[in-house]
Scaffold this active site. Sequence first.
Site, short mmCIF file in Angstrom:
data_model
loop_
_atom_site.label_atom_id
_atom_site.label_comp_id
_atom_site.label_asym_id
_atom_site.label_seq_id
_atom_site.Cartn_x
_atom_site.Cartn_y
_atom_site.Cartn_z
N SER A 9 -5.47 5.26 -8.41
CA SER A 9 -5.55 4.89 -7.00
C SER A 9 -7.00 4.82 -6.57
O SER A 9 -7.70 5.82 -6.58
CB SER A 9 -4.81 5.91 -6.13
N HIS A 34 -3.97 0.82 -8.34
CA HIS A 34 -3.11 1.12 -7.20
C HIS A 34 -3.99 1.04 -5.94
O HIS A 34 -4.99 1.74 -5.83
CB HIS A 34 -2.53 2.53 -7.37
N ASP A 36 -4.21 1.33 -2.00
CA ASP A 36 -3.54 1.96 -0.86
C ASP A 36 -3.98 1.31 0.44
O ASP A 36 -5.14 1.43 0.85
CB ASP A 36 -3.87 3.45 -0.82
N MET A 38 -3.51 1.32 4.40
CA MET A 38 -3.02 2.17 5.50
C MET A 38 -3.50 1.59 6.83
O MET A 38 -4.66 1.16 6.93
CB MET A 38 -3.59 3.58 5.35
N HIS A 75 0.12 -0.75 -2.31
CA HIS A 75 1.03 0.22 -1.67
C HIS A 75 0.82 0.10 -0.17
O HIS A 75 -0.19 0.57 0.36
CB HIS A 75 0.69 1.62 -2.20
N MET A 77 1.24 1.01 3.21
CA MET A 77 1.62 2.07 4.16
C MET A 77 1.33 1.55 5.56
O MET A 77 0.43 2.02 6.26
CB MET A 77 0.84 3.35 3.83
N MET A 167 7.44 8.84 -3.39
CA MET A 167 6.22 9.57 -2.99
C MET A 167 6.39 11.05 -3.31
O MET A 167 7.42 11.66 -3.00
CB MET A 167 5.97 9.42 -1.48
N ASP A 201 3.64 8.93 -6.93
CA ASP A 201 2.34 8.82 -6.28
C ASP A 201 2.09 10.04 -5.42
O ASP A 201 2.85 10.30 -4.49
CB ASP A 201 2.35 7.53 -5.43
C1 DX5 Z 1 -1.47 8.78 -0.61
C2 DX5 Z 1 -1.66 7.56 -1.47
C3 DX5 Z 1 -1.96 7.88 -2.86
C4 DX5 Z 1 -3.22 8.67 -3.10
C5 DX5 Z 1 -2.95 9.62 -4.22
O1 DX5 Z 1 -0.92 8.39 0.59
O2 DX5 Z 1 -0.50 6.75 -1.44
O3 DX5 Z 1 -1.94 6.70 -3.67
O4 DX5 Z 1 -4.34 7.90 -3.43
O5 DX5 Z 1 -4.05 10.44 -4.36
P1 DX5 Z 1 -3.99 11.72 -5.31
O6 DX5 Z 1 -3.69 11.23 -6.67
O7 DX5 Z 1 -5.36 12.29 -5.16
O8 DX5 Z 1 -2.91 12.61 -4.76
ZN ZN Z 2 -0.36 5.12 -2.93
#
Ligand code: DX5
Ligand code: ZN
Length: 245
Positions: A9, A34, A36, A38, A75, A77, A167, A201
């Site tokens: 990620s 990956h 992310d 948001m 991903h 969010m 998750m 994840d």
């Molecule tokens: C959290 C993200 C993850 C995050 C995971 O909301 O969706 O992808 O980057 O980070 P780690 O591996 O540090 O928990």
């Molecule tokens: Zn993620």
Amino acid sequence: APKAIIAPSILSADFGNLGAECSKTMDQGADWLHVDIMDGHFVPNITFGAPVVAKIRPHVDAPTASFGRGTFDCHMMIAEPKRWVNEFKAAGCNLYCFHYEAAFSTAAETPSAASELRTSPRELVRYVHDQGLLAGVAIKPATPADVLYELLDSADPKERPDMVLVMTVEPGFGGQKFMASELPKVQALRARYPDINIEVDGGLGPGTIDQAADAGANVIVAGSAVFGAKDPSEVIARLREAVDG
Ligand code: DX5
Ligand code: ZN
């Protein structure tokens, strides 16, 4: 079960140097990245949008096959996930993984667009496929796995997700503690669907990967465990070994 796919990620990468961080991670043995996304509505944090994805895409060779090396696993969010499919496709996203919980509703502040954006997870999987992307469906810790069964059981391949994401933290931030309480969902999905891609994840690393792999996860996201490691290649190899045995 399908083979390991390791997806670091980039949330934990140096955002000031993102292109180089992405190509370095691929060289260290990653299969996918990956990504992310948001929006500050669906989760209490904001990362970046399609323009940034478009700028990192040239730093990583695009995949030559579905699920291939270099897949951008986005991903999402975000609220109104239907709204952004085309923009992320144009930016170089390959797999559009939306949240089940977000798919039904529209944000109150965009009433004019409401009717065309109101959708269901089933319609959205179809829509993502119609745009030529792989479709993933993510569930938060509060959402049971069985909401996904009707999608995965669909007789129409256009309505079947290519991947599900369970998750193992509350989405929003990297570096949180792994929630082993989510693993029964992975187990139930794996028992019912031996061949699907199941992604986990949140909080994954050398200390938690064995439980996740035993439960049946094969697509492994790791942010802080990879980007915070002295030797990221070794961590990536360790994650892969736990899944593939
Ligand atoms: C959290 C993200 C993850 C995050 C995971 O909301 O969706 O992808 O980057 O980070 P780690 O591996 O540090 O928990
Ligand atoms: Zn993620």
